[in-house]
Design an enzyme around this catalytic site. Structure first.
Site, short mmCIF file in Angstrom:
data_model
loop_
_atom_site.label_atom_id
_atom_site.label_comp_id
_atom_site.label_asym_id
_atom_site.label_seq_id
_atom_site.Cartn_x
_atom_site.Cartn_y
_atom_site.Cartn_z
N HIS A 63 0.85 -1.19 0.00
CA HIS A 63 0.00 0.00 0.00
C HIS A 63 0.88 1.24 0.00
O HIS A 63 2.11 1.15 0.15
CB HIS A 63 -0.97 0.00 1.19
N ASP A 67 6.02 4.38 4.96
CA ASP A 67 6.91 3.39 5.58
C ASP A 67 6.98 2.10 4.79
O ASP A 67 7.77 1.21 5.12
CB ASP A 67 6.49 3.13 7.03
N HIS A 68 6.17 1.99 3.74
CA HIS A 68 6.20 0.79 2.90
C HIS A 68 6.74 1.05 1.50
O HIS A 68 6.90 0.10 0.72
CB HIS A 68 4.80 0.18 2.82
N HIS A 143 -7.40 -1.41 5.54
CA HIS A 143 -6.58 -0.41 6.21
C HIS A 143 -7.20 0.96 5.92
O HIS A 143 -8.29 1.05 5.35
CB HIS A 143 -5.14 -0.53 5.70
N ASP A 213 -0.58 -3.81 6.11
CA ASP A 213 -1.21 -3.42 7.35
C ASP A 213 -2.71 -3.73 7.24
O ASP A 213 -3.30 -3.58 6.18
CB ASP A 213 -1.03 -1.94 7.59
#
Length: 309
Positions: A63, A67-68, A143, A213
Site C-alpha cells: 500500500h 513506511d512501505h 486499512h 497493514d
C-alpha cells in the site's frame, strides 16, 4: 531441498526508531528474490543480508503509506549506479506508478535498465505473478487506504520416478513423463502397474502469507488457511485495542487468533509500534493464543522446510 526463505529487513511501523527499520522483507525461492515493501533504509538492510542484488527482479508494494515505499527511489537509483541491465518489475497499485514516474524521469533518466510497473487492484484477490514453480496472489486487506497482502505458493512438482521399478518392468523412456504426472502403466500382457509402485511422492508445496497493514480481518482466513508461515502485523498490545481499531491495525492477540483459526503452521509477528521498547509483551500475547509464534527482528532468516506427504 530447494530454498524457500523469508529474510526480515525491517519490522517497525511508521515512526522511525533507532531499534527498527520500516517493515520490509525479501523472500528467496530457489535463488529468485522477491522484495515485499520497501521502506526507508531497505537497501542498507539488503546489503547487510548479503543477498545478491542481481537476483532481485520483483518488488511488491502492499500500500501507499510511506513506511512501505519510501525506499524505492533510492534502491532504483542504486541499481542504476551498479550498472544493472535486467528489468525491474514493481507490482503495485496504479497510483504508485503515477507518483514515481515523474521522479524516475527527473532522477533516473538514462539508466541502464528498465523499470516496469505491473499494477493490480488491491481490493481483489488475484494471481499477479506466475512462473513454472511459483504463484503470488494478492490478499485484500482493510486499512485506512487500499491495501493488500501477498500469498506465495509453490506449485506441486511431479512425483519422483523409482528407477528400480522402471528397470524391473522394463518401461520405455517415452512413458516416464506420463508416469511422473500420475499415470499407471499397462504391461504387454495387460496387467496394470499402479502409479504408486512406480513413483515416490514429491514434497508438499510450501506457502507463505504476508499480511500488513490491516485491521483484524477474519475473512482472510479462508485464503491463508494452512499456510506454512504467516507474517501478520501486530502493531499494538491488547491494552491498545481501541487504538488499533481506530488506526486500522491489529493487536498481537488478534494476530494470534487469526493464526489459530487459520491453522497455520507458524506465525511471525511484526510492524511494531514505536511505543514499545520491548516487544516481549506482544510475543507473549500472541503466543498465549498461538504458541508457535516468532517475533520478527532485523536480519532474521526463516527457512520454510519441505514436508513429505
Amino acid at each position: 531441498m530447494e530454498k524457500f526463505e523469508v529474510h526480515i529487513l525491517g519490522c517497525g511501523s511508521a515512526l522511525p526508531t533507532t531499534r527498527h527499520f520500516a517493515t520490509s522483507q525479501v523472500v528467496n525461492i530457489r535463488e529468485k528474490l522477491f522484495m515485499i515493501d520497501c521502506g526507508e533504509g531497505a537497501q542498507m538492510q539488503l546489503r547487510k543480508s548479503k543477498l545478491k542484488f542481481t537476483r532481485l527482479n520483483h518488488i511488491f508494494i502492499s500500500h501507499l503509506h510511506g513506511d512501505h515505499c519510501f525506499g524505492l527511489m533510492g534502491l532504483i537509483s542504486t541499481f542504476g549506479m551498479l550498472g544493472r541491465t535486467a528489468t525491474l518489475y514493481i507490482h503495485c497499485h496504479a497510483e504508485l506508478e503515477r507518483l514515481l514516474t515523474p521522479q524516475l524521469d527527473f532522477f533516473c533518466k538514462g539508466m541502464s535498465y528498465k523499470v516496469v510497473f505491473q499494477t493490480f487492484d488491491p481490493g481483489k484477490a488475484e494471481i499477479i505473478y506466475d512462473d513454472r514453480s511459483l504463484t503470488i496472489e494478492t490478499i485484500p486487506l482493510r486499512h485506512r487506504i487500499p491495501t493488500c497482502g501477498f500469498l506465495f505458493s509453490e506449485k506441486q512438482i511431479p512425483a519422483h520416478i523409482r528407477r528400480d521399478m522402471i528397470d524391473f518392468y522394463e518401461i520405455p523412456v517415452y512413458e516416464l513423463n506420463r508416469i511422473k504426472n500420475g499415470a499407471d502403466y499397462t504391461l504387454p500382457d495387460g496387467k496394470i502397474v499402479p502409479n504408486n509402485k512406480l513413483t515416490i511422492p514429491s514434497a508438499l508445496p510450501r506457502r507463505y502469507a504476508y499480511c500488513s497493514d490491516t485491521i483484524y480481518l477474519p475473512h482472510i482466513i479462508e485464503q491463508i488457511y494452512g499456510v506454512d508461515l504467516l507474517f501478520h502485523e501486530a502493531t499494538f498490545a491488547q491494552s491498545e485495542q481501541a487504538r488499533a481499531k481506530e488506526t486500522f491495525h491489529t493487536t498481537a492477540s488478534q494476530a494470534g487468533e487469526i493464526a489459530r483459526t487459520a491453522k497455520v503452521k507458524q506465525l511471525l509477528i511484526g510492524h511494531f509500534s514505536a511505543r514499545y521498547e520491548d516487544e516481549s509483551i506482544l510475543l507473549q500475547e500472541a503466543s498465549d493464543i498461538f504458541p508457535n509464534t516468532l517475533l520478527a527482528r532485523e536480519t532474521l532468516k526463516i527457512s520454510i522446510e519441505s514436508i513429505k506427504p
